[in-house]
Scaffold this motif. Structure first.
Motif, PDB file in Angstrom:
ATOM      1  N   THR A  21       0.860  -1.192   0.000  1.00 40.92           N
ATOM      2  CA  THR A  21       0.000   0.000   0.000  1.00 40.92           C
ATOM      3  C   THR A  21       0.890   1.234   0.000  1.00 40.92           C
ATOM      4  O   THR A  21       1.810   1.344   0.811  1.00 40.92           O
ATOM      5  CB  THR A  21      -0.897  -0.005   1.254  1.00 40.92           C
ATOM      6  OG1 THR A  21      -1.627  -1.232   1.276  1.00 40.92           O
ATOM      7  CG2 THR A  21      -1.870   1.164   1.235  1.00 40.92           C
ATOM      8  N   ASP A  22       0.638   2.170  -0.924  1.00 41.86           N
ATOM      9  CA  ASP A  22       1.501   3.354  -1.011  1.00 41.86           C
ATOM     10  C   ASP A  22       1.051   4.427  -0.010  1.00 41.86           C
ATOM     11  O   ASP A  22       0.099   4.230   0.749  1.00 41.86           O
ATOM     12  CB  ASP A  22       1.579   3.887  -2.448  1.00 41.86           C
ATOM     13  CG  ASP A  22       0.356   4.694  -2.856  1.00 41.86           C
ATOM     14  OD1 ASP A  22      -0.623   4.785  -2.078  1.00 41.86           O
ATOM     15  OD2 ASP A  22       0.373   5.230  -3.977  1.00 41.86           O
ATOM     16  N   GLU A  24      -0.531   7.006  -0.292  1.00 44.20           N
ATOM     17  CA  GLU A  24      -1.873   7.556  -0.518  1.00 44.20           C
ATOM     18  C   GLU A  24      -2.956   6.492  -0.327  1.00 44.20           C
ATOM     19  O   GLU A  24      -4.105   6.703  -0.725  1.00 44.20           O
ATOM     20  CB  GLU A  24      -1.982   8.114  -1.946  1.00 44.20           C
ATOM     21  CG  GLU A  24      -0.943   9.162  -2.295  1.00 44.20           C
ATOM     22  CD  GLU A  24      -1.240  10.506  -1.644  1.00 44.20           C
ATOM     23  OE1 GLU A  24      -2.439  10.797  -1.399  1.00 44.20           O
ATOM     24  OE2 GLU A  24      -0.285  11.257  -1.361  1.00 44.20           O
ATOM     25  N   GLY A  25      -2.577   5.341   0.226  1.00 43.46           N
ATOM     26  CA  GLY A  25      -3.552   4.281   0.473  1.00 43.46           C
ATOM     27  C   GLY A  25      -3.903   3.448  -0.758  1.00 43.46           C
ATOM     28  O   GLY A  25      -4.881   2.706  -0.756  1.00 43.46           O
ATOM     29  N   ARG A  26      -3.121   3.559  -1.823  1.00 44.71           N
ATOM     30  CA  ARG A  26      -3.393   2.780  -3.042  1.00 44.71           C
ATOM     31  C   ARG A  26      -2.656   1.440  -2.984  1.00 44.71           C
ATOM     32  O   ARG A  26      -1.506   1.385  -2.536  1.00 44.71           O
ATOM     33  CB  ARG A  26      -2.933   3.564  -4.289  1.00 44.71           C
ATOM     34  CG  ARG A  26      -3.713   4.848  -4.506  1.00 44.71           C
ATOM     35  CD  ARG A  26      -3.100   5.695  -5.608  1.00 44.71           C
ATOM     36  NE  ARG A  26      -1.798   6.244  -5.219  1.00 44.71           N
ATOM     37  CZ  ARG A  26      -1.307   7.417  -5.647  1.00 44.71           C
ATOM     38  NH1 ARG A  26      -2.020   8.153  -6.489  1.00 44.71           N
ATOM     39  NH2 ARG A  26      -0.133   7.842  -5.259  1.00 44.71           N
ATOM     40  N   GLU A  27      -3.304   0.386  -3.454  1.00 45.69           N
ATOM     41  CA  GLU A  27      -2.678  -0.937  -3.511  1.00 45.69           C
ATOM     42  C   GLU A  27      -1.823  -1.013  -4.768  1.00 45.69           C
ATOM     43  O   GLU A  27      -2.349  -1.017  -5.887  1.00 45.69           O
ATOM     44  CB  GLU A  27      -3.757  -2.032  -3.612  1.00 45.69           C
ATOM     45  CG  GLU A  27      -4.654  -2.131  -2.394  1.00 45.69           C
ATOM     46  CD  GLU A  27      -4.043  -3.024  -1.322  1.00 45.69           C
ATOM     47  OE1 GLU A  27      -3.796  -4.204  -1.609  1.00 45.69           O
ATOM     48  OE2 GLU A  27      -3.799  -2.512  -0.205  1.00 45.69           O
ATOM     49  N   HIS A  84      -1.096  -0.120 -10.764  1.00 42.29           N
ATOM     50  CA  HIS A  84      -2.255   0.217  -9.944  1.00 42.29           C
ATOM     51  C   HIS A  84      -3.495   0.006 -10.802  1.00 42.29           C
ATOM     52  O   HIS A  84      -3.551   0.510 -11.933  1.00 42.29           O
ATOM     53  CB  HIS A  84      -2.180   1.675  -9.472  1.00 42.29           C
ATOM     54  CG  HIS A  84      -3.327   2.057  -8.587  1.00 42.29           C
ATOM     55  ND1 HIS A  84      -4.107   3.165  -8.824  1.00 42.29           N
ATOM     56  CD2 HIS A  84      -3.833   1.447  -7.480  1.00 42.29           C
ATOM     57  CE1 HIS A  84      -5.047   3.232  -7.882  1.00 42.29           C
ATOM     58  NE2 HIS A  84      -4.902   2.203  -7.058  1.00 42.29           N
TER      59      HIS A  84
END
Lengths: 174, 122
Positions: A21-22, A24-27, A84
């Motif tokens: 998870t980055d 910014e909360g992106r997988e 992503h």
């Protein structure tokens, strides 16, 4: 051309495939090889911001991008792609030089910068390289590119030459 | 125009010779070729001169060829200023295995220190 490398090898790095998870909360999915969907990488580089280019790469127009990717995606190079929602948002690559070392470069598209993806890409590429038995990796970076230099240092690269326009950094993997 | 072309013996520098000669023939430039001594080049200055003369044999140009010993960048800049050349032409910007363009120390020195207008042939 003889290059210097640090005496001490770096520690062990995580290897792909992996999902992290980055900031910014992106997988973000990290996978090795870039050749399963070269067209998606061409698209990524066509959208690449001009000001994020460094030392002439990535190329700007489609044909030179394709020629350049042909080299990077050939069998003797190592690639890790960050995806992503199934689309590439970053790419890190190792290209062998005339000796037994590899040159490294890393690219993250603008909307995904500043979220730790560059660091993860770098670490996963180096983990993949360790699996493949790569021992020495070097890179050049423009002097004013402080964010990139900070990431390289954090991962374990050391400055090996400050004599030309570009700084040269290197890491020993084993 | 008085043009000074610096040649170190790299493939790029011979390409710069071809470009400079083509331009000079069209524009009527007077070309002086300065052979500099590069540590990273295996060709001797004499071999470089022979190569230059062979390449120029097919053209109408008979440039003045000089040999500069010592620090390549500073000697080129010095000669360009002393003899009031209008332009200093250098080759550079070799590509790394990955395709990155790198400027070597000679090129950096010339770009930063020349008072003469510099043309970089990549």
């Amino acid at each position: 051309m003889t290059r210097e490398y640090p005496d001490e090898p770096a520690g062990e790095f995580p290897s792909p495939p992996d999902t992290v998870t980055d900031g910014e909360g992106r997988e973000i999915r990290y996978r090795s090889g870039g050749d399963d969907d070269p067209e998606a990488l061409v698209e990524m580089y066509l959208d690449f911001e001009a000001e994020d280019r460094a030392q002439g790469i990535p190329p700007v127009r489609e044909e030179p991008i394709r020629d350049w990717l042909d080299v990077l995606l050939s069998d003797d190079c190592l690639n890790v792609v960050a995806c992503h929602d199934g689309a590439p948002v970053g790419h890190a690559t190792l290209v062998p030089d005339e000796g037994e070392s590899y040159e490294l470069a890393i690219f993250v598209v603008r909307p995904y910068q500043g979220a730790g993806i560059g660091t993860e890409l770098l670490e996963h590429l180096l983990g993949y390289a360790q699996e493949e038995g790569v021992e020495q990796v070097w890179l050049t970076v423009e002097r004013w590119n402080d964010p990139a230099i900070a990431v390289y240092k954090k991962v374990g690269f050391e400055m090996t030459s400050t004599e030309s326009f570009e700084l040269e950094m290197a890491i020993r993997l084993e | 125009m008085k043009v000074l072309l610096g040649i170190g013996g790299s493939d790029g520098s011979f390409e710069a010779l071809a470009d400079t000669v083509t331009r000079a023939e069209e524009a009527g430039d007077a070309v002086t070729v300065a052979i500099v001594d590069r540590e990273d080049i295996t060709l001797t200055p004499e071999e470089i001169e022979t190569e230059i003369r062979e390449r120029l044999a097919e053209t109408s140009m008979e440039p003045d060829i000089r040999h500069l010993s010592g620090h390549p960048g500073s000697r080129l800049v010095e000669l360009a200023e002393q003899e009031q050349f209008d332009r200093l032409v250098v080759a550079g910007g070799e590509r790394s295995p990955l395709g990155k363009i790198n400027f070597d120390e000679t090129l950096e020195f010339v770009l930063l220190n020349a008072e003469t207008t510099v043309t970089l042939v990549r």
